[in-house]
Design a protein around this motif. Structure first.
Motif, PDB file in Angstrom:
ATOM      1  N   THR A  43       6.639   7.014 -13.683  1.00  0.00           N
ATOM      2  CA  THR A  43       6.375   5.651 -14.138  1.00  0.00           C
ATOM      3  C   THR A  43       7.225   4.685 -13.313  1.00  0.00           C
ATOM      4  O   THR A  43       8.435   4.876 -13.193  1.00  0.00           O
ATOM      5  CB  THR A  43       6.728   5.495 -15.631  1.00  0.00           C
ATOM      6  OG1 THR A  43       6.013   6.482 -16.369  1.00  0.00           O
ATOM      7  CG2 THR A  43       6.389   4.109 -16.137  1.00  0.00           C
ATOM      8  N   PRO A  44       6.618   3.643 -12.739  1.00  0.00           N
ATOM      9  CA  PRO A  44       7.406   2.679 -11.952  1.00  0.00           C
ATOM     10  C   PRO A  44       8.285   1.809 -12.859  1.00  0.00           C
ATOM     11  O   PRO A  44       8.043   1.698 -14.058  1.00  0.00           O
ATOM     12  CB  PRO A  44       6.334   1.834 -11.255  1.00  0.00           C
ATOM     13  CG  PRO A  44       5.106   1.990 -12.089  1.00  0.00           C
ATOM     14  CD  PRO A  44       5.198   3.340 -12.747  1.00  0.00           C
ATOM     15  N   ASN A  45       9.308   1.228 -12.267  1.00  0.00           N
ATOM     16  CA  ASN A  45      10.197   0.285 -12.955  1.00  0.00           C
ATOM     17  C   ASN A  45      10.981   0.898 -14.115  1.00  0.00           C
ATOM     18  O   ASN A  45      11.298   0.210 -15.084  1.00  0.00           O
ATOM     19  CB  ASN A  45       9.415  -0.943 -13.446  1.00  0.00           C
ATOM     20  CG  ASN A  45       8.715  -1.644 -12.312  1.00  0.00           C
ATOM     21  OD1 ASN A  45       9.289  -1.842 -11.243  1.00  0.00           O
ATOM     22  ND2 ASN A  45       7.461  -1.999 -12.522  1.00  0.00           N
ATOM     23  N   MET A  46      11.290   2.163 -14.022  1.00  0.00           N
ATOM     24  CA  MET A  46      12.099   2.808 -15.059  1.00  0.00           C
ATOM     25  C   MET A  46      13.559   2.390 -14.877  1.00  0.00           C
ATOM     26  O   MET A  46      13.997   2.091 -13.774  1.00  0.00           O
ATOM     27  CB  MET A  46      11.995   4.326 -14.958  1.00  0.00           C
ATOM     28  CG  MET A  46      10.612   4.883 -15.215  1.00  0.00           C
ATOM     29  SD  MET A  46      10.104   4.749 -16.933  1.00  0.00           S
ATOM     30  CE  MET A  46      10.884   6.175 -17.621  1.00  0.00           C
ATOM     31  N   PHE A  47      14.285   2.375 -15.985  1.00  0.00           N
ATOM     32  CA  PHE A  47      15.703   2.044 -15.961  1.00  0.00           C
ATOM     33  C   PHE A  47      16.426   2.940 -16.949  1.00  0.00           C
ATOM     34  O   PHE A  47      15.799   3.638 -17.749  1.00  0.00           O
ATOM     35  CB  PHE A  47      15.935   0.555 -16.279  1.00  0.00           C
ATOM     36  CG  PHE A  47      15.296   0.106 -17.563  1.00  0.00           C
ATOM     37  CD1 PHE A  47      15.925   0.297 -18.787  1.00  0.00           C
ATOM     38  CD2 PHE A  47      14.052  -0.520 -17.546  1.00  0.00           C
ATOM     39  CE1 PHE A  47      15.332  -0.121 -19.964  1.00  0.00           C
ATOM     40  CE2 PHE A  47      13.459  -0.946 -18.724  1.00  0.00           C
ATOM     41  CZ  PHE A  47      14.099  -0.745 -19.934  1.00  0.00           C
ATOM     42  N   LEU A  48      17.753   2.917 -16.899  1.00  0.00           N
ATOM     43  CA  LEU A  48      18.577   3.692 -17.808  1.00  0.00           C
ATOM     44  C   LEU A  48      18.793   2.903 -19.087  1.00  0.00           C
ATOM     45  O   LEU A  48      19.206   1.745 -19.041  1.00  0.00           O
ATOM     46  CB  LEU A  48      19.930   4.017 -17.160  1.00  0.00           C
ATOM     47  CG  LEU A  48      20.921   4.797 -18.018  1.00  0.00           C
ATOM     48  CD1 LEU A  48      20.388   6.191 -18.340  1.00  0.00           C
ATOM     49  CD2 LEU A  48      22.270   4.890 -17.322  1.00  0.00           C
ATOM     50  N   ARG A  49      18.504   3.522 -20.215  1.00  0.00           N
ATOM     51  CA  ARG A  49      18.767   2.909 -21.521  1.00  0.00           C
ATOM     52  C   ARG A  49      19.874   3.711 -22.205  1.00  0.00           C
ATOM     53  O   ARG A  49      19.797   4.932 -22.313  1.00  0.00           O
ATOM     54  CB  ARG A  49      17.524   2.904 -22.394  1.00  0.00           C
ATOM     55  CG  ARG A  49      17.806   2.323 -23.781  1.00  0.00           C
ATOM     56  CD  ARG A  49      16.562   2.213 -24.634  1.00  0.00           C
ATOM     57  NE  ARG A  49      15.679   1.163 -24.158  1.00  0.00           N
ATOM     58  CZ  ARG A  49      15.844  -0.135 -24.396  1.00  0.00           C
ATOM     59  NH1 ARG A  49      16.908  -0.557 -25.063  1.00  0.00           N
ATOM     60  NH2 ARG A  49      14.974  -1.014 -23.951  1.00  0.00           N
ATOM     61  N   LEU A  50      20.911   3.001 -22.638  1.00  0.00           N
ATOM     62  CA  LEU A  50      22.015   3.599 -23.386  1.00  0.00           C
ATOM     63  C   LEU A  50      21.992   3.043 -24.798  1.00  0.00           C
ATOM     64  O   LEU A  50      21.639   1.881 -25.008  1.00  0.00           O
ATOM     65  CB  LEU A  50      23.354   3.257 -22.736  1.00  0.00           C
ATOM     66  CG  LEU A  50      23.544   3.703 -21.298  1.00  0.00           C
ATOM     67  CD1 LEU A  50      24.861   3.149 -20.760  1.00  0.00           C
ATOM     68  CD2 LEU A  50      23.526   5.216 -21.209  1.00  0.00           C
ATOM     69  N   GLY A  51      22.397   3.860 -25.767  1.00  0.00           N
ATOM     70  CA  GLY A  51      22.439   3.383 -27.136  1.00  0.00           C
ATOM     71  C   GLY A  51      23.124   4.375 -28.049  1.00  0.00           C
ATOM     72  O   GLY A  51      23.674   5.386 -27.614  1.00  0.00           O
ATOM     73  N   VAL A  52      23.068   4.066 -29.328  1.00  0.00           N
ATOM     74  CA  VAL A  52      23.580   4.951 -30.364  1.00  0.00           C
ATOM     75  C   VAL A  52      22.536   5.058 -31.467  1.00  0.00           C
ATOM     76  O   VAL A  52      21.696   4.168 -31.630  1.00  0.00           O
ATOM     77  CB  VAL A  52      24.925   4.458 -30.960  1.00  0.00           C
ATOM     78  CG1 VAL A  52      26.003   4.415 -29.909  1.00  0.00           C
ATOM     79  CG2 VAL A  52      24.780   3.104 -31.624  1.00  0.00           C
ATOM     80  N   ALA A  53      22.611   6.142 -32.200  1.00  0.00           N
ATOM     81  CA  ALA A  53      21.730   6.356 -33.337  1.00  0.00           C
ATOM     82  C   ALA A  53      22.564   6.933 -34.474  1.00  0.00           C
ATOM     83  O   ALA A  53      23.511   7.688 -34.229  1.00  0.00           O
ATOM     84  CB  ALA A  53      20.612   7.328 -32.957  1.00  0.00           C
TER      85      ALA A  53
END
Length: 119
Positions: free
Chosen positions: A21-31
């Motif tokens: 998939t183009p334009n992917m980025f790194l997503r960081l978070g908490v759950a």
């Protein structure tokens, strides 16, 4: 502020390049969950919302939901090679309690709250 080591950035960029998939980025978070209260979330995404904060770290687009920043401020991400495998490591200065595997944590603000899941 979030810090990504050169080694981790290199590995993440390799993984991003493999995405179809183009334009992917790194997503960081908490759950919510994990044996210590919160679990880290780290993955690739291509959708942003108004609830997100964008950062440029090591020439990578990194996105964090605004509400998660209080738990991730000062986070350090590294990648360590060990034998035939390797893995990302996370150091969180906000964590006052972590589980043995390092995938979940609790902050001083959340101390005393019941755990969502057992270890």
């Amino acid at each position: 502020m979030i810090t990504i080591s050169d080694t981790a950035a290199e590995r993440l960029k390799e993984m991003l390049a493999e995405q179809e998939t183009p334009n992917m980025f790194l997503r960081l978070g908490v759950a919510a969950g994990g044996c210590s209260g919160f679990s880290y979330a780290m993955g690739f995404d291509d959708q942003e919302s108004e609830a997100d904060v964008y950062m440029d770290l090591k020439d990578m687009k990194v996105v964090v939901e605004k509400d998660d920043l209080k738990y991730l401020n000062g986070l350090e991400i590294d990648f360590e090679e060990s034998g035939m495998t390797g893995g990302f490591t996370i150091h969180n200065p906000n964590a006052t309690v972590t589980c043995g595997c390092g995938s979940s944590f609790r902050t001083a603000k959340d101390a005393g709250k019941p755990n969502e899941e057992p270890c």
